[in-house]
Design an enzyme around this catalytic site. Structure first.
Site, PDB file in Angstrom:
ATOM      1  N   GLN A  78       0.867  -1.226   0.056  1.00 41.15           N
ATOM      2  CA  GLN A  78      -0.003  -0.034  -0.275  1.00 41.15           C
ATOM      3  C   GLN A  78       0.976   1.284   0.079  1.00 41.15           C
ATOM      4  O   GLN A  78       1.615   1.445   1.112  1.00 41.15           O
ATOM      5  CB  GLN A  78      -1.088  -0.009   1.315  1.00 41.15           C
ATOM      6  CG  GLN A  78      -1.943  -1.090   1.232  1.00 41.15           C
ATOM      7  CD  GLN A  78      -2.559  -1.421   2.590  1.00 41.15           C
ATOM      8  OE1 GLN A  78      -1.764  -1.879   3.435  1.00 41.15           O
ATOM      9  NE2 GLN A  78      -3.672  -1.593   2.823  1.00 41.15           N
ATOM     10  N   HIS A 135       6.035   3.654   6.055  1.00 40.03           N
ATOM     11  CA  HIS A 135       7.456   3.164   6.036  1.00 40.03           C
ATOM     12  C   HIS A 135       7.136   1.974   4.776  1.00 40.03           C
ATOM     13  O   HIS A 135       6.181   0.910   5.085  1.00 40.03           O
ATOM     14  CB  HIS A 135       7.846   2.466   7.280  1.00 40.03           C
ATOM     15  CG  HIS A 135       9.302   1.906   7.159  1.00 40.03           C
ATOM     16  ND1 HIS A 135       9.854   1.832   8.417  1.00 40.03           N
ATOM     17  CD2 HIS A 135       9.984   1.371   6.076  1.00 40.03           C
ATOM     18  CE1 HIS A 135      11.298   1.308   8.204  1.00 40.03           C
ATOM     19  NE2 HIS A 135      11.293   1.117   6.815  1.00 40.03           N
ATOM     20  N   HIS A 154       6.433  -1.160   2.835  1.00 39.01           N
ATOM     21  CA  HIS A 154       6.701  -2.511   3.530  1.00 39.01           C
ATOM     22  C   HIS A 154       5.501  -3.363   2.485  1.00 39.01           C
ATOM     23  O   HIS A 154       4.657  -2.841   2.017  1.00 39.01           O
ATOM     24  CB  HIS A 154       6.406  -2.743   4.791  1.00 39.01           C
ATOM     25  CG  HIS A 154       4.997  -2.287   5.199  1.00 39.01           C
ATOM     26  ND1 HIS A 154       4.658  -0.719   5.486  1.00 39.01           N
ATOM     27  CD2 HIS A 154       3.726  -2.765   5.462  1.00 39.01           C
ATOM     28  CE1 HIS A 154       3.190  -0.482   5.711  1.00 39.01           C
ATOM     29  NE2 HIS A 154       2.674  -1.844   5.744  1.00 39.01           N
ATOM     30  N   HIS A 185       2.959  -6.897   2.366  1.00 44.91           N
ATOM     31  CA  HIS A 185       2.127  -7.976   3.157  1.00 44.91           C
ATOM     32  C   HIS A 185       2.432  -9.203   2.373  1.00 44.91           C
ATOM     33  O   HIS A 185       2.175  -9.235   0.978  1.00 44.91           O
ATOM     34  CB  HIS A 185       0.762  -7.401   3.282  1.00 44.91           C
ATOM     35  CG  HIS A 185       0.577  -5.949   3.898  1.00 44.91           C
ATOM     36  ND1 HIS A 185       0.151  -6.100   5.474  1.00 44.91           N
ATOM     37  CD2 HIS A 185       0.866  -4.736   3.785  1.00 44.91           C
ATOM     38  CE1 HIS A 185       0.026  -4.786   5.539  1.00 44.91           C
ATOM     39  NE2 HIS A 185       0.188  -4.087   4.717  1.00 44.91           N
TER      40      HIS A 185
END
Length: 468
Positions: free
Chosen positions: A405, A416, A418, A420
């Site tokens: 996202q 930050h 990242h 999933h």
């Protein structure tokens, strides 16, 4: 300009010594003697495994006389077959009798041992497969196997002097192995033909290698042309010691090795050379302070343009996590991190959409994807792919949703970068895309998982990664 003037005035060898003295004074370093004496072995293996073991025993005895604590043996120290059929027949698994003898020798002499390249048979049930691994095995002074590296690059060449196809017998190794902590320093493990592929050694150096090892059975014609040049080049470009045990002489009517086992220092100077002597060792004292001095005087690895080009080794990372990490303004406890690489880390989730939902984040705090540097892009996505595969094997699933996202309007709640990773099962949502709706809803109606739960899950993943 100063460097150029000094180079012209003193010459490269004198320059190194002058810089060494200056750096010691300037940095006010207390350089205690940390030199470790090692031995490289040179032998002429044949298809007679008993005779080869006698040669190895004699090399141990010679090293013991020199009070050496680490012996490096060449590729094919177990045997050199005369044809494909014989090579397959003579090969053994790493639990076989030949390996047991090597372990016993290391234990008896209280000496670390680098077995440069064993013919490792691969078993399918009780039967050997049609190909083997060329395995570099590291054994400690208690006779225990510490690490196994399987040769990545196979010697399939045809020159005016020779033709050789290693891939007819050998299966390429699956991955690069991170440097191993040993009594002489961080050891990067390679084998023979790997020497021609500088990318692998650059990655090992980035991962902390202080010593690069190239146990070899280098062909006579290519060895005469390139052996010393390549060894010194790998030492100079990586500013590391290079250790290369070697086979020498005729093994059979078809195969002859160059010899000239060598130890090279981080400045590219040859410290030891067995020349073309049979059943010989050569020793040298390695002082890792030299690595530091060379790297400070000419910091080439700091000068690399990591924003423009980068190298990442797929799958190379660690489950031995030593520190907490920042995730935006949050602190991720090291106990919940189960894998990390040079530039990213993987941790168990506070609120999971499905079982096994984990996060992969960059170590550097970066808000958006467009802030990633080249090396972070490579490392991050390589790690995502590795962890996705690991989770599917762990949960015995065949699919995963992998998503990022990027920005608040896309649902990003932690600024930050990242990813999933969510293992998927058949019919885990009424409509497949409902997983994305659930990702938005979970923050509203789902309580935080306990730290104990997340730590226990992380340990399961660590154990699984270490067992693979």
């Amino acid at each position: 300009m100063l460097f150029h003037k000094q180079l012209t005035k003193f010459g490269s060898g004198a320059l190194f010594n002058k810089l060494f003295r200056k750096l010691k004074t300037f940095a006010n370093m207390s350089f205690q003697s940390t030199a470790k004496v090692i031995a490289i072995g040179q032998m002429r293996a044949t298809n007679d495994k008993n005779d080869n073991m006698k040669q190895v025993e004699e090399l141990f005895a010679k090293a013991k006389q020199q009070q050496v604590g680490f012996l490096f043996l060449p590729e094919c120290c177990d045997f050199v077959g005369e044809n494909r059929k014989q090579t397959l027949e003579l090969s053994e698994p790493l639990e076989g009798p030949t390996m047991s003898q090597y372990k016993e020798l290391a234990k008896k002499h209280e000496m670390w041992l680098s077995l440069g390249g064993l013919h490792e048979s691969i078993l399918d049930g009780n039967c050997k497969t049609e190909k083997i691994y060329n395995a570099h095995v590291l054994i400690n002074d208690c006779g225990e196997v510490v690490k196994v590296y399987r040769k990545l690059h196979l010697f399939d060449v045809e020159t005016e002097e020779m033709r050789f196809r290693e891939s007819d017998v050998v299966r390429p190794g699956p991955q690069l192995i991170a440097p191993v902590n040993t009594p002489i320093g961080m050891l990067g493990m390679q084998i023979c033909y790997d020497l021609r592929f500088g990318e692998a050694t650059t990655l090992l150096r980035k991962a902390g290698a202080q010593i690069l090892s190239y146990p070899s059975a280098f062909a006579y014609s290519t060895g005469k042309a390139h052996w010393e040049i390549l060894l010194r080049a790998r030492a100079i470009e990586n500013q590391c010691y290079v250790v290369a045990a070697a086979q020498v002489g005729p093994h059979n009517a078809k195969r002859t090795s160059w010899g000239h086992a060598m130890i090279v220092d981080p400045w590219g100077r040859v410290l030891a050379n067995c020349e073309e002597n049979e059943l010989a060792i050569a020793t040298a004292a390695m002082d890792l302070n030299k690595n530091m001095v060379v790297q400070k005087s000419m910091p080439v690895h700091q000068h690399k343009r990591n924003d423009i080009y980068a190298l990442t080794a797929y799958g190379m990372g660690t489950t031995e996590i030593t520190q907490d990490r920042l995730f935006a303004n949050n602190t991720i406890k090291k106990e919940t991190i189960f894998f990390e690489t040079e530039h990213c880390f993987v941790f168990t989730n506070l609120r999971c959409v499905v079982e096994g939902h984990v996060l992969v984040s960059t170590k550097r705090v970066i808000k958006r994807l467009d802030g990633l540097l080249c090396y972070e892009m490579c490392d991050l996505f390589s790690t995502v792919c590795k962890i996705q595969g690991m989770l599917e094997r762990f949960y015995k699933t065949t699919s995963a949703t992998v998503t990022v996202q990027d920005g608040p309007d896309a649902g990003q709640t932690v600024p930050h970068v990242h990813f999933h990773i969510m293992p998927r099962r058949p019919h885990d949502f009424k409509e497949n895309d409902h997983i994305y709706t659930r990702m938005d809803d979970r923050c509203l109606d789902q309580p935080d998982r306990s730290i104990e739960d997340r730590v226990a899950e992380a340990q399961k993943y660590r154990d699984f990664l270490n067992s693979e």
